[in-house]
Design an enzyme around this catalytic site. Structure first.
Site, PDB file in Angstrom:
ATOM      1  N   TRP A 129      -6.895  11.403   5.050  1.00 47.68           N
ATOM      2  CA  TRP A 129      -7.336  10.278   4.515  1.00 47.68           C
ATOM      3  C   TRP A 129      -8.446   9.733   5.382  1.00 47.68           C
ATOM      4  O   TRP A 129      -8.191   9.301   6.664  1.00 47.68           O
ATOM      5  CB  TRP A 129      -6.016   9.270   4.636  1.00 47.68           C
ATOM      6  N   GLU A 155       3.159 -10.724  -4.923  1.00 49.84           N
ATOM      7  CA  GLU A 155       3.614  -9.392  -5.372  1.00 49.84           C
ATOM      8  C   GLU A 155       3.221  -8.693  -6.598  1.00 49.84           C
ATOM      9  O   GLU A 155       2.653  -7.782  -6.759  1.00 49.84           O
ATOM     10  CB  GLU A 155       5.022  -9.435  -5.082  1.00 49.84           C
ATOM     11  N   LYS A 202       0.849  -5.683  -6.935  1.00 56.23           N
ATOM     12  CA  LYS A 202       1.145  -4.437  -7.844  1.00 56.23           C
ATOM     13  C   LYS A 202       0.141  -4.157  -8.846  1.00 56.23           C
ATOM     14  O   LYS A 202      -0.362  -3.051  -8.949  1.00 56.23           O
ATOM     15  CB  LYS A 202       2.557  -4.547  -8.584  1.00 56.23           C
ATOM     16  N   GLU A 218      -3.251  -2.980  -7.174  1.00 54.41           N
ATOM     17  CA  GLU A 218      -3.285  -1.573  -6.596  1.00 54.41           C
ATOM     18  C   GLU A 218      -3.301  -0.455  -7.308  1.00 54.41           C
ATOM     19  O   GLU A 218      -3.709   0.589  -7.212  1.00 54.41           O
ATOM     20  CB  GLU A 218      -2.239  -1.473  -5.406  1.00 54.41           C
TER      21      GLU A 218
HETATM   22  C1  G6P Z   1       0.959   0.266   2.466  1.00 55.09           C
HETATM   23  C2  G6P Z   1       1.874   0.758   1.204  1.00 55.09           C
HETATM   24  C3  G6P Z   1       2.685  -0.328   0.747  1.00 55.09           C
HETATM   25  C4  G6P Z   1       3.190  -1.163   1.942  1.00 55.09           C
HETATM   26  C5  G6P Z   1       2.390  -1.304   3.381  1.00 55.09           C
HETATM   27  C6  G6P Z   1       3.482  -1.811   4.382  1.00 55.09           C
HETATM   28  O1  G6P Z   1       0.040  -0.534   2.122  1.00 55.09           O
HETATM   29  O2  G6P Z   1       0.885   1.173   0.513  1.00 55.09           O
HETATM   30  O3  G6P Z   1       3.535   0.014  -0.277  1.00 55.09           O
HETATM   31  O4  G6P Z   1       3.772  -2.276   1.436  1.00 55.09           O
HETATM   32  O5  G6P Z   1       1.748  -0.336   3.689  1.00 55.09           O
HETATM   33  O6  G6P Z   1       4.311  -0.765   4.790  1.00 55.09           O
HETATM   34  P1  G6P Z   1       5.417  -0.692   5.451  1.00 55.09           P
HETATM   35  O7  G6P Z   1       6.164   0.738   5.239  1.00 55.09           O
HETATM   36  O8  G6P Z   1       5.393  -1.109   6.798  1.00 55.09           O
HETATM   37  O9  G6P Z   1       6.431  -1.492   4.487  1.00 55.09           O
END
Ligand code: G6P
Length: 610
Positions: free
Chosen positions: A75, A483, A487, A490
């Protein structure tokens, strides 16, 4: 984020490594690579831009035999997504490295290495690692010593897998700031960024600690800690089934995970309630005393987990009666802050490996919080291992980048926390019992709201050609609007913003016209009339309203107003219940737009770099 897989075995490893990469795809990546040491001692390497399937095709065209290898999904951080920047990186056909993390002093190291005659073939920060290890190997000593000396010159975060073409019997791994796990087999050992990658070959794992260096042979694993001492780390057996991370008959992981929510929520409640009361010991040894002593709560998280924390602030202040602050981890960690006396520091994270959240936790521990609590979905994660108290969310593996069941189970965990804290403070037994009774109905309520799926799929068609969408909510529905907007943006790439409805006239109202859909979250609570006034302001300006409302909200469908009725529920559960249609709306819009729902562009599931 980047994914690492490595293997040292008595059987060919290329298929194992490719399957491991496929199982890490959910983390998010843009290119992939693999390197295998063949029986004649030659290194074979393939790297491709795009999906792991492309790399697998390349390997199929030029098969790679060999029992020692490393592989990677990248990435991009330093250097664009391109095959030349993909890992493994190599130095003089001898030393190969895969890396997850960021090397902060790479510019200085690169300058010195260029001056010393190294040739760089990528723009990555990683390439300095492979040259540094090569130099140490050339200076004498074996691979483990070379990696030990080379990593001592690195600043930043790394998980590493390293092989040396002249040494077919060792695979070296190092962990500093990025997760890495060792898979223990019979006559074979593996490394990976997480356990999912290795479930087809083993269920026995060693979780490396920060600063650990490991040397793997086919028969043995030797580990040194950050002080260079030989250590033994426990071998744990994972109970995750091999197909827990499979899509089944669902079109996407995200849809599967949305529909798993009744079960996930039930699992999160399981064992945490006795009779009509939350069991405070569910949070760990000493939790009842910590909850009694607490005078305030600080919640820190990122992304969707941050939205869960925002909802919890309403609950903790109104039900548990404790002051509560919420902050995104990437801000919290770089701010001078006053540590309140007897404050409980709570982190929320699906993965338990989010770099900023982890750094915030470490900062909190240094700065004198009374206790730390992690609400997390991954039992073996760094966040769980480093916190005083823990409540696991038991959502099961979440593969879709857009978090769904992890979010709703976090909300359930936060309600449990609120009630346990409340009881330790001034919440009376009868009120707690009434709330627990309501909480027990949640799985059934979610099942009922999932029945709206077809209705929402039809509604999604209206959003497909839109450029922007505004989400509105008030009170604890404001974070749910946030939220919903997250959603949608993204996974469908439609620009979406959320506002507390009362803020409309301070700016966003200027955006309203018949091209701007406005989604409102409207349970029948004490703020409904206020919200309705705000929605009138939208209507009066020609805005198209899509209102998700309780069954009994007095609001009729008319020109410019679409009302989607939700099954009856209790105020306490509203934030969780109203989340479900937000998830479904984003999902169906994304499917109609044809985007990559489970792995949206540029995003990663596990954000292990800051
Ligand atoms: C990334 C993911 C999200 C998540 C965020 C925090 O952006 O794509 O789905 O909410 O990280 O991640 P965590 O594992 O700390 O909840």
């Amino acid at each position: 984020m980047c994914g690492i897989v490595g293997a040292i075995a008595q059987r060919p490893v290329s298929a194992i490594l490719l399957e491991g990469l496929r199982r890490l795809e959910y983390r998010g990546y843009d290119s992939a690579g693999i390197a295998i040491l063949d029986p004649a001692g030659a290194l074979n390497r393939a790297r491709t831009l795009g999906k792991v399937a492309r790399l697998a095709e390349a390997v199929a065209e030029t098969p790679m035999a060999g029992t020692l290898g490393i592989a990677h999904t990248r990435w991009a951080t330093h250097g664009e997504p391109a095959a030349r920047n993909a890992h493994p990186h190599v130095c003089r056909d001898r030393c190969l490295v895969v890396h997850n993390g960021i090397i902060e002093n790479h510019e200085v190291l690169r300058r010195d290495q260029l001056a010393a005659g190294h040739r760089f073939t990528s723009e990555t920060d990683t390439e300095v690692i492979v040259h540094a290890i090569y130099d140490e190997l050339a200076a004498g000593g074996d691979l483990i010593d070379a990696v030990r000396r080379a990593t001592a010159t690195l600043r930043g975060a790394y998980a590493l897998g390293v092989i040396d073409a002249k040494d077919p019997d060792h695979l070296v791994a190092a962990r500093q700031g990025s997760p890495l796990v060792i898979g223990v087999g019979f006559g074979e050992h593996f490394i990976a960024s997480d356990v999912f990658a290795l479930l087809p070959v083993t269920h026995r794992f060693i979780f490396l600690e920060e600063g650990d260096l490991a040397e793997l042979t086919r028969d043995e694993v030797r580990i040194w800690d950050r002080d260079g001492q030989r250590v033994t780390r426990p071998v744990t057996t994972s109970t995750i089934s091999i197909d827990a991370a499979e899509r089944g008959d669902y079109r996407h992981f995200m849809l599967k995970e949305i529909f798993e929510q009744p079960r996930a929520v039930a699992d999160t409640l399981e064992g945490r309630i006795a009779g009509a009361h939350v069991v405070p010991e569910s949070f760990g040894y000493g939790a009842p005393e910590v909850f009694q002593r607490a005078r305030s709560v600080v919640l820190v998280a990122c992304g969707t987990s941050y939205h869960a924390a925002l909802v919890a602030r309403y609950w903790i202040e109104s039900i548990a009666g404790l002051p509560c602050t919420v902050e995104v981890a990437s801000e919290y960690r770089y701010r001078k802050h006053v540590v309140p006396t007897d404050a409980l520091f709570v982190t929320l994270s699906q993965s338990g490996e989010t770099a900023d959240t982890l750094a915030a936790l470490r900062l909190a521990k240094e700065s004198g919080f009374a206790a730390t609590l992690a609400i997390c979905n991954v039992p073996e994660s760094s966040l769980v291992r480093e916190s005083d108290l823990v409540l696991l969310t038991h959502a099961g593996p979440e593969i879709g980048v857009a978090s769904t069941k992890a979010f709703t189970t976090q909300l359930v965990a936060l309600l449990l926390l609120t009630l346990a804290l409340g009881r330790a403070q001034s919440l009376d037994e009868a009120t707690e019992a009434a709330m627990v009774t309501i909480l027990r109905t949640l799985p059934t309520k979610i099942e009922a709201v999932l029945e709206l799926d077809a209705r929402i799929a039809a509604l999604a068609e209206t959003f497909v050609d839109k450029q922007h969408t505004l989400f509105l909510g008030r009170g604890e529905q404001y974070p749910i609007a946030m939220e919903g907007a997250l959603k949608l943006k993204e996974i469908s790439y439609i620009h979406a913003e959320a506002y507390p409805a009362g803020e409309l006239k301070h700016g966003p109202l200027a955006l309203i016209d018949d091209q701007m859909p406005v989604v409102a979250v409207a349970p029948n609570n004490s703020l409904l009339e206020k919200l309705k006034s705000n929605l009138e302001e939208v209507r009066a300006r020609g805005g198209q309203l899509y209102v998700f409302a309780d069954r009994d909200v007095p609001m009729s469908e008319e020109d410019g107003v679409t009302v989607i009725r939700l099954p009856e529920t209790d105020d306490l559960l509203d934030p969780i219940i109203f989340t479900i249609p937000m998830q479904l709306l984003a999902y169906h819009v994304a499917v109609l737009k044809g985007t990559d729902v489970d792995q949206p562009r540029n995003l990663a599931k596990s954000v292990t770099v800051e």
